[in-house]
Design a protein around this motif. Structure first.
Motif, PDB file in Angstrom:
ATOM      1  N   SER A  69      11.412  68.401  55.024  1.00 13.96           N
ATOM      2  CA  SER A  69      11.167  68.530  53.590  1.00 13.96           C
ATOM      3  C   SER A  69       9.824  69.222  53.376  1.00 13.96           C
ATOM      4  N   GLU A  70       9.529  69.572  52.144  1.00 13.73           N
ATOM      5  CA  GLU A  70       8.256  70.240  51.870  1.00 13.73           C
ATOM      6  C   GLU A  70       7.078  69.330  52.199  1.00 13.73           C
ATOM      7  N   ASN A  71       7.166  68.067  51.870  1.00 14.58           N
ATOM      8  CA  ASN A  71       6.085  67.131  52.205  1.00 14.58           C
ATOM      9  C   ASN A  71       5.948  66.970  53.713  1.00 14.58           C
ATOM     10  N   GLU A  72       7.064  66.956  54.416  1.00 17.67           N
ATOM     11  CA  GLU A  72       7.012  66.843  55.874  1.00 17.67           C
ATOM     12  C   GLU A  72       6.385  68.087  56.498  1.00 17.67           C
ATOM     13  N   ARG A  73       6.583  69.228  55.887  1.00 17.25           N
ATOM     14  CA  ARG A  73       5.956  70.452  56.392  1.00 17.25           C
ATOM     15  C   ARG A  73       4.443  70.394  56.252  1.00 17.25           C
ATOM     16  N   VAL A  74       3.964  69.832  55.157  1.00 17.25           N
ATOM     17  CA  VAL A  74       2.523  69.641  54.992  1.00 17.25           C
ATOM     18  C   VAL A  74       1.981  68.768  56.121  1.00 17.25           C
ATOM     19  N   GLU A  75       2.664  67.668  56.395  1.00 18.40           N
ATOM     20  CA  GLU A  75       2.215  66.765  57.464  1.00 18.40           C
ATOM     21  C   GLU A  75       2.292  67.439  58.826  1.00 18.40           C
ATOM     22  N   LEU A  76       3.291  68.278  59.022  1.00 15.57           N
ATOM     23  CA  LEU A  76       3.428  69.006  60.279  1.00 15.57           C
ATOM     24  C   LEU A  76       2.224  69.911  60.515  1.00 15.57           C
ATOM     25  N   VAL A  77       1.837  70.663  59.487  1.00 14.90           N
ATOM     26  CA  VAL A  77       0.695  71.572  59.623  1.00 14.90           C
ATOM     27  C   VAL A  77      -0.597  70.778  59.840  1.00 14.90           C
ATOM     28  N   LYS A  78      -0.754  69.674  59.130  1.00 16.62           N
ATOM     29  CA  LYS A  78      -1.928  68.825  59.360  1.00 16.62           C
ATOM     30  C   LYS A  78      -1.972  68.370  60.817  1.00 16.62           C
ATOM     31  N   GLY A  79      -0.811  68.111  61.381  1.00 12.98           N
ATOM     32  CA  GLY A  79      -0.753  67.711  62.786  1.00 12.98           C
ATOM     33  C   GLY A  79      -1.189  68.806  63.733  1.00 12.98           C
ATOM     34  N   TYR A  80      -0.930  70.062  63.382  1.00 10.27           N
ATOM     35  CA  TYR A  80      -1.398  71.172  64.216  1.00 10.27           C
ATOM     36  C   TYR A  80      -2.925  71.175  64.283  1.00 10.27           C
ATOM     37  N   TYR A  81      -3.569  71.006  63.141  1.00 11.21           N
ATOM     38  CA  TYR A  81      -5.029  70.941  63.115  1.00 11.21           C
ATOM     39  C   TYR A  81      -5.537  69.814  64.015  1.00 11.21           C
ATOM     40  N   ARG A  82      -4.950  68.632  63.838  1.00 10.31           N
ATOM     41  CA  ARG A  82      -5.415  67.466  64.601  1.00 10.31           C
ATOM     42  C   ARG A  82      -5.224  67.670  66.096  1.00 10.31           C
ATOM     43  N   SER A  83      -4.089  68.226  66.488  1.00 10.12           N
ATOM     44  CA  SER A  83      -3.779  68.375  67.910  1.00 10.12           C
ATOM     45  C   SER A  83      -4.684  69.385  68.597  1.00 10.12           C
ATOM     46  N   SER A  84      -5.240  70.322  67.843  1.00 11.60           N
ATOM     47  CA  SER A  84      -6.122  71.327  68.445  1.00 11.60           C
ATOM     48  C   SER A  84      -7.469  70.750  68.846  1.00 11.60           C
ATOM     49  N   LYS A  85      -7.860  69.631  68.222  1.00  5.93           N
ATOM     50  CA  LYS A  85      -9.127  68.933  68.518  1.00  5.93           C
ATOM     51  C   LYS A  85     -10.368  69.671  68.044  1.00  5.93           C
ATOM     52  N   PHE A  86     -10.191  70.755  67.291  1.00  6.03           N
ATOM     53  CA  PHE A  86     -11.335  71.546  66.860  1.00  6.03           C
ATOM     54  C   PHE A  86     -11.772  71.254  65.427  1.00  6.03           C
ATOM     55  N   PHE A  87     -10.941  70.550  64.657  1.00  8.34           N
ATOM     56  CA  PHE A  87     -11.143  70.517  63.216  1.00  8.34           C
ATOM     57  C   PHE A  87     -11.404  69.115  62.671  1.00  8.34           C
ATOM     58  N   GLU A  88     -12.126  69.105  61.537  1.00 12.72           N
ATOM     59  CA  GLU A  88     -12.232  67.879  60.771  1.00 12.72           C
ATOM     60  C   GLU A  88     -10.856  67.527  60.215  1.00 12.72           C
ATOM     61  N   GLU A  89     -10.740  66.351  59.613  1.00 10.70           N
ATOM     62  CA  GLU A  89      -9.465  65.949  59.031  1.00 10.70           C
ATOM     63  C   GLU A  89      -9.039  66.972  57.972  1.00 10.70           C
ATOM     64  N   PRO A  90      -7.835  67.542  58.127  1.00  8.59           N
ATOM     65  CA  PRO A  90      -7.400  68.575  57.184  1.00  8.59           C
ATOM     66  C   PRO A  90      -7.182  68.032  55.780  1.00  8.59           C
ATOM     67  N   LYS A  91      -7.439  68.910  54.805  1.00  9.38           N
ATOM     68  CA  LYS A  91      -7.237  68.581  53.396  1.00  9.38           C
ATOM     69  C   LYS A  91      -6.100  69.427  52.840  1.00  9.38           C
ATOM     70  N   VAL A  92      -5.603  69.031  51.672  1.00  8.63           N
ATOM     71  CA  VAL A  92      -4.451  69.710  51.089  1.00  8.63           C
ATOM     72  C   VAL A  92      -4.701  69.997  49.614  1.00  8.63           C
ATOM     73  N   PHE A  93      -4.423  71.233  49.218  1.00  4.20           N
ATOM     74  CA  PHE A  93      -4.322  71.606  47.810  1.00  4.20           C
ATOM     75  C   PHE A  93      -2.870  71.983  47.561  1.00  4.20           C
ATOM     76  N   GLN A  94      -2.309  71.495  46.474  1.00  2.00           N
ATOM     77  CA  GLN A  94      -0.936  71.877  46.170  1.00  2.00           C
ATOM     78  C   GLN A  94      -0.717  72.004  44.670  1.00  2.00           C
ATOM     79  N   TYR A  95       0.169  72.919  44.330  1.00  2.00           N
ATOM     80  CA  TYR A  95       0.595  73.121  42.944  1.00  2.00           C
ATOM     81  C   TYR A  95       2.110  73.246  42.984  1.00  2.00           C
TER      82      TYR A  95
END
Length: 209
Positions: free
Chosen positions: A160-186
């Motif tokens: 789903s669209e919400n699951e896709r947001v969580e999926l991308v946030k997981g990419y950031y986390r798994s890379s170990k390079f980034f702070e906790e990802p944030k989301v803007f949505q409209y």
């Protein structure tokens, strides 16, 4: 996960799929204007930028000045037409063991516009982005519900669209390079393409675990 989540309906070479230029927007005008406003509020003047999976437009706000804007994409004609790029190169980010051909900590910002759904090794690419970002630099991924369905990975198509947001946030986390990802949505499915922007800053090295 079984590994097949990153399969696609069309497993032919991406170089073949993107051989012909597409001088069109892949999202609606409202998405473009919303993304530009977000960039305007987030970017800094005279910074160094990299637009990955780029094309004939980067949607960067014209109000700002840029020291460097590099672009990586799949079609030479599209990249040549992108007037915001100061440099560009052809690069297939789905090739085996793909690397970004830049020195460590080269850029203040990296952007990926409506293309993250096509990455078959997303954590590898997010890790590479983390490497070439300066400390405190930001990686911004934007996407909607439009795509080339035969080239989007299976897990994206089945989410789903919400699951896709969580999926991308997981990419950031798994890379170990980034702070906790944030989301803007409209989201206004009745009138406009939905806008999802996931973004995070690179962790300062002394704070990285």
């Amino acid at each position: 996960m079984t590994g097949r989540e990153w399969d696609r309906t069309d497993e032919s070479k991406d170089t073949k799929f993107y051989a012909s230029p597409r001088f069109v927007y892949h999202i609606d005008d409202h998405f473009v204007e919303t993304l530009k406003r977000f960039y305007l509020e987030t970017f800094k003047a005279d910074g160094s930028y990299l637009d990955i999976m780029s094309s004939w437009v980067s949607h960067y706000p014209e109000e700002l000045s840029y020291k460097r804007v590099a672009g990586l994409g799949m079609n030479e004609d599209e990249l040549k037409k992108n007037k915001q790029l100061t440099e560009w190169a052809i690069k297939d980010l789905n090739e085996e063991n793909a690397k970004l051909d830049y020195e460590d900590e080269s850029f203040d910002f990296v952007t990926n516009t409506v293309s993250v759904q096509y990455l078959i090794n997303p954590v590898q690419i997010f890790t590479e982005v983390g490497r070439i970002l300066k400390e405190g630099g930001m990686y911004i991924c934007s996407f909607s519900n439009r795509m080339f369905p035969t080239k989007a990975v299976r897990i994206w198509m089945g989410s789903s669209e919400n699951e896709r947001v969580e999926l991308v946030k997981g990419y950031y986390r798994s890379s170990k390079f980034f702070e906790e990802p944030k989301v803007f949505q409209y989201i206004d499915h009745y009138s406009h393409d939905p806008v999802y922007i996931v973004y995070a800053r690179k962790i300062i090295s002394k704070l990285r675990k």
